[in-house]
Motif scaffolding. Structure first.
Motif, PDB file in Angstrom:
ATOM      1  N   THR A   6       1.263  -1.289  -0.012  1.00  0.00           N
ATOM      2  CA  THR A   6       0.021   0.451   0.354  1.00  0.00           C
ATOM      3  C   THR A   6       0.787   1.776  -0.134  1.00  0.00           C
ATOM      4  N   LEU A   7       0.309   2.123  -0.668  1.00  0.00           N
ATOM      5  CA  LEU A   7       1.131   3.722  -0.687  1.00  0.00           C
ATOM      6  C   LEU A   7       0.916   3.593   0.826  1.00  0.00           C
ATOM      7  N   SER A   8       2.798   4.333   0.968  1.00  0.00           N
ATOM      8  CA  SER A   8       2.843   5.039   2.503  1.00  0.00           C
ATOM      9  C   SER A   8       4.187   5.558   2.989  1.00  0.00           C
ATOM     10  N   LEU A   9       4.318   6.989   3.520  1.00  0.00           N
ATOM     11  CA  LEU A   9       5.327   7.391   3.519  1.00  0.00           C
ATOM     12  C   LEU A   9       6.424   6.507   3.796  1.00  0.00           C
ATOM     13  N   LEU A  10       6.688   5.197   3.917  1.00  0.00           N
ATOM     14  CA  LEU A  10       7.514   4.009   4.388  1.00  0.00           C
ATOM     15  C   LEU A  10       7.700   3.822   3.444  1.00  0.00           C
ATOM     16  N   ALA A 182      -4.820   6.128  -3.711  1.00  0.00           N
ATOM     17  CA  ALA A 182      -4.312   6.008  -2.099  1.00  0.00           C
ATOM     18  C   ALA A 182      -5.433   5.999  -1.271  1.00  0.00           C
ATOM     19  N   LYS A 183      -4.393   5.493  -0.255  1.00  0.00           N
ATOM     20  CA  LYS A 183      -5.121   6.299   1.080  1.00  0.00           C
ATOM     21  C   LYS A 183      -5.571   7.271   1.262  1.00  0.00           C
ATOM     22  N   ALA A 196      -2.368  13.911   4.513  1.00  0.00           N
ATOM     23  CA  ALA A 196      -1.963  13.053   4.846  1.00  0.00           C
ATOM     24  C   ALA A 196      -2.554  11.930   4.514  1.00  0.00           C
ATOM     25  N   LEU A 197      -2.416  10.897   5.139  1.00  0.00           N
ATOM     26  CA  LEU A 197      -2.893   9.592   4.421  1.00  0.00           C
ATOM     27  C   LEU A 197      -3.089   8.704   6.077  1.00  0.00           C
ATOM     28  N   PHE A 198      -3.955   7.733   6.010  1.00  0.00           N
ATOM     29  CA  PHE A 198      -4.144   7.019   6.720  1.00  0.00           C
ATOM     30  C   PHE A 198      -4.525   5.582   6.544  1.00  0.00           C
ATOM     31  N   GLU A 199      -4.344   4.956   7.833  1.00  0.00           N
ATOM     32  CA  GLU A 199      -4.765   3.505   7.671  1.00  0.00           C
ATOM     33  C   GLU A 199      -5.686   2.825   8.439  1.00  0.00           C
ATOM     34  N   LEU A 200      -6.667   1.921   7.558  1.00  0.00           N
ATOM     35  CA  LEU A 200      -8.031   1.753   8.186  1.00  0.00           C
ATOM     36  C   LEU A 200      -7.450   0.142   8.975  1.00  0.00           C
TER      37      LEU A 200
END
Length: 254
Positions: A6-10, A182-183, A196-200
């Motif tokens: 998944t798309l994330s900063l990491l 992206a999320k 920003a981004l989120f994780e569910l």
């Protein structure tokens, strides 16, 4: 086994990862030309979010794949690109003569129905279209922020409504979630939107914001107490207590 990326900063920072010392010591033979690179990138028929990577260059060269959201050093790998869109997958071979690279473009037709199978995704985000949440200040009783016991579904002890939110300058704040590439998460405060981004986590029913926070938030992983088409209640879970935030879909009235 499929890897779900998944798309994330990491993950984005991982795109900058270069060849390790161990890789350099394992480079085989002299440099080769770009014309000698051989690889295949194949999408699963009927489910084009699933992508098979296969390094076919002769010799024991070390492959390095880069794509939006991740990377791989396996000769053969299967990845998941959960979001619709156009992607460039870069293929690099490291040799004693230096790196040689090529790339291929692919298109993913739609968001992955398997990855986003839980109804929580649509309830929170309205998928690619997006959904905006505001304070549930007109809920009967007017209490939408505060705290209570460990299993509380609404503020019990410290109770606040529109007067307190106005005093804190957050009464008009809006949160928007969407799955468009992206999320994505956006908090609009004082007329300015911060992205920003989120994780569910649909299994544990938790929500985490990366690079931002909810109004009056505490930068924690929030428990989803309630999520319907029109209502969202989040909590910071403590030992025998909860801080509680109550929102409603923008445009919904009690």
């Amino acid at each position: 086994m499929k890897k779900f990326i998944t798309l994330s900063l990491l993950a984005l920072s991982a795109l900058l990862v270069s060849c390790t010392k161990e890789d350099e010591e394992s480079m085989d033979g002299p440099g080769i030309s770009k014309d000698n690179l051989k690889f295949s990138i194949t999408q699963e028929q009927g489910h084009d979010n699933i992508v098979m990577l296969n390094s076919l260059t002769e010799g024991s060269y070390i492959p390095f794949w880069e794509y939006t959201g991740g990377f791989s050093k396996n000769k053969k790998d299967t990845i998941n690109l959960p979001f619709a869109g156009k992607y460039t997958i870069r293929y690099t071979i490291y040799t004693q003569g230096g790196p040689i690279a090529d790339s291929s473009d692919i298109t993913v037709s739609k968001n992955d129905p398997e990855y986003f199978a839980s109804p929580l995704w649509k309830l929170l985000t309205n998928e690619q279209t997006g959904k905006t949440w505001v304070w549930a200040a007109d809920i009967p009783g007017g209490i939408c922020y505060g705290n209570g016991s460990g299993g509380a579904t609404a503020p019990e002890w410290w109770q606040n409504g529109i007067a307190y939110l106005t005093e804190q300058g957050v009464a008009a704040d809006e949160m928007t979630f969407d799955l468009n590439g992206a999320k994505n998460y956006s908090l609009t405060h004082a007329g300015a939107a911060k992205k920003a981004l989120f994780e569910l986590d649909t299994l544990n029913r938790t929500l985490k914001i990366t690079g931002g926070d909810i109004p009056l938030g505490n930068k924690v992983t929030y428990v989803i107490v309630k999520l319907t088409a029109d209502e969202l209640t989040l909590a910071q879970q403590g030992d025998g207590w909860r801080n509680i935030w109550m929102y409603k879909r923008k445009g919904f009235n009690y």
